[in-house]
Design a protein around this motif. Sequence first.
Motif, PDB file in Angstrom:
ATOM      1  N   UNK A  31       0.769  -1.262  -0.033  1.00  0.00           N
ATOM      2  CA  UNK A  31       0.004  -0.099  -0.060  1.00  0.00           C
ATOM      3  C   UNK A  31       0.761   1.209  -0.101  1.00  0.00           C
ATOM      4  N   UNK A  32       2.243   1.279  -0.292  1.00  0.00           N
ATOM      5  CA  UNK A  32       3.232   2.461  -0.220  1.00  0.00           C
ATOM      6  C   UNK A  32       3.038   2.787  -1.845  1.00  0.00           C
ATOM      7  N   UNK A  33       2.960   4.034  -2.013  1.00  0.00           N
ATOM      8  CA  UNK A  33       3.060   4.536  -3.225  1.00  0.00           C
ATOM      9  C   UNK A  33       4.710   5.099  -3.588  1.00  0.00           C
ATOM     10  N   UNK A  34       4.979   5.000  -4.847  1.00  0.00           N
ATOM     11  CA  UNK A  34       6.536   5.716  -5.237  1.00  0.00           C
ATOM     12  C   UNK A  34       6.002   6.915  -5.534  1.00  0.00           C
ATOM     13  N   UNK A  35       6.385   7.950  -4.841  1.00  0.00           N
ATOM     14  CA  UNK A  35       6.152   9.217  -5.410  1.00  0.00           C
ATOM     15  C   UNK A  35       7.236  10.134  -5.950  1.00  0.00           C
ATOM     16  N   UNK A  36       8.523   9.532  -5.581  1.00  0.00           N
ATOM     17  CA  UNK A  36       9.664   9.839  -6.227  1.00  0.00           C
ATOM     18  C   UNK A  36      10.609   8.811  -6.349  1.00  0.00           C
ATOM     19  N   UNK A  37      11.565   8.972  -7.422  1.00  0.00           N
ATOM     20  CA  UNK A  37      12.497   7.579  -7.547  1.00  0.00           C
ATOM     21  C   UNK A  37      13.610   8.116  -8.560  1.00  0.00           C
ATOM     22  N   UNK A  38      14.964   7.820  -8.197  1.00  0.00           N
ATOM     23  CA  UNK A  38      16.077   8.026  -9.284  1.00  0.00           C
ATOM     24  C   UNK A  38      17.010   7.020  -8.776  1.00  0.00           C
ATOM     25  N   UNK A  39      17.816   6.708  -9.897  1.00  0.00           N
ATOM     26  CA  UNK A  39      19.075   5.677  -9.623  1.00  0.00           C
ATOM     27  C   UNK A  39      20.173   6.942  -9.568  1.00  0.00           C
ATOM     28  N   UNK A  40      21.011   6.636  -8.365  1.00  0.00           N
ATOM     29  CA  UNK A  40      22.339   7.391  -8.318  1.00  0.00           C
ATOM     30  C   UNK A  40      23.662   6.570  -7.829  1.00  0.00           C
ATOM     31  N   UNK A  41      24.638   6.989  -8.286  1.00  0.00           N
ATOM     32  CA  UNK A  41      26.065   6.362  -7.991  1.00  0.00           C
ATOM     33  C   UNK A  41      26.587   7.473  -6.854  1.00  0.00           C
ATOM     34  N   UNK A  42      26.323   7.421  -5.631  1.00  0.00           N
ATOM     35  CA  UNK A  42      26.942   8.028  -4.445  1.00  0.00           C
ATOM     36  C   UNK A  42      28.395   8.652  -4.305  1.00  0.00           C
ATOM     37  N   UNK A  43      28.603   9.747  -4.392  1.00  0.00           N
ATOM     38  CA  UNK A  43      30.058  10.043  -4.288  1.00  0.00           C
ATOM     39  C   UNK A  43      30.418   9.721  -2.655  1.00  0.00           C
ATOM     40  N   UNK A  44      31.685   9.680  -2.382  1.00  0.00           N
ATOM     41  CA  UNK A  44      32.039   9.565  -0.829  1.00  0.00           C
ATOM     42  C   UNK A  44      31.325  10.714   0.029  1.00  0.00           C
ATOM     43  N   UNK A  45      31.478  11.861  -0.608  1.00  0.00           N
ATOM     44  CA  UNK A  45      31.046  13.045   0.191  1.00  0.00           C
ATOM     45  C   UNK A  45      29.400  12.767   0.565  1.00  0.00           C
ATOM     46  N   UNK A  46      28.724  12.509  -0.521  1.00  0.00           N
ATOM     47  CA  UNK A  46      27.054  12.403  -0.274  1.00  0.00           C
ATOM     48  C   UNK A  46      26.863  11.306   0.816  1.00  0.00           C
TER      49      UNK A  46
END
Length: 143
Positions: A31-46
């Motif tokens: 019952x959860x809705x995906x309202x935002x989504x993206x694929x990212x490769x995190x930097x070390x800083x992030x």
Amino acid sequence: MALERTFSIIKPDAVAKNAIGAIYNRFESAGLRIVASKMVHLSREKAEGFYAEHKERPFFGALVDFMTSGPVMVQVLEGENAVVKNRQIMGATNPADADAGTLRSDYAASIDENAVHGSDAPESAAREIAYFFSDEEICPRTR
Ligand code: IDP
């Protein structure tokens, strides 16, 4: 109960297992809705900023290594009781302790590589959502 939002990450191990769709299905089936989504490769800083509260913990370096080892999916989940519901879907931090049928029981190999992240409270959810998404990137249900 009012709609609530939580922040979720499908970590590099689960992305590498090609389990994005299966995990999204668990969210939607609950019952959860995906309202935002993206694929990212995190930097070390992030990654370091995201896990700043764990900076002094002995596993911090390994956690950042892991979180930057491959792409992740980040998403905002919306629904009733979304924070607690997502934590129930995820299961315990250590997959050895996770109930059968939870994501960590099914997809995580160890506490170091445990497949998913989910906010632990509405306050951290708001902070974590803002760390990854602008308001314009979030698309709440319109009908
Ligand atoms: P959570 O992800 O279930 O909210 P936290 O205690 O917030 O758990 O820890 C954040 C992440 O840090 C965990 O998901 C896990 O990847 C890692 N972690 C936590 N405790 C340990 C540990 O004792 N050894 C190695 N990694 C850990």
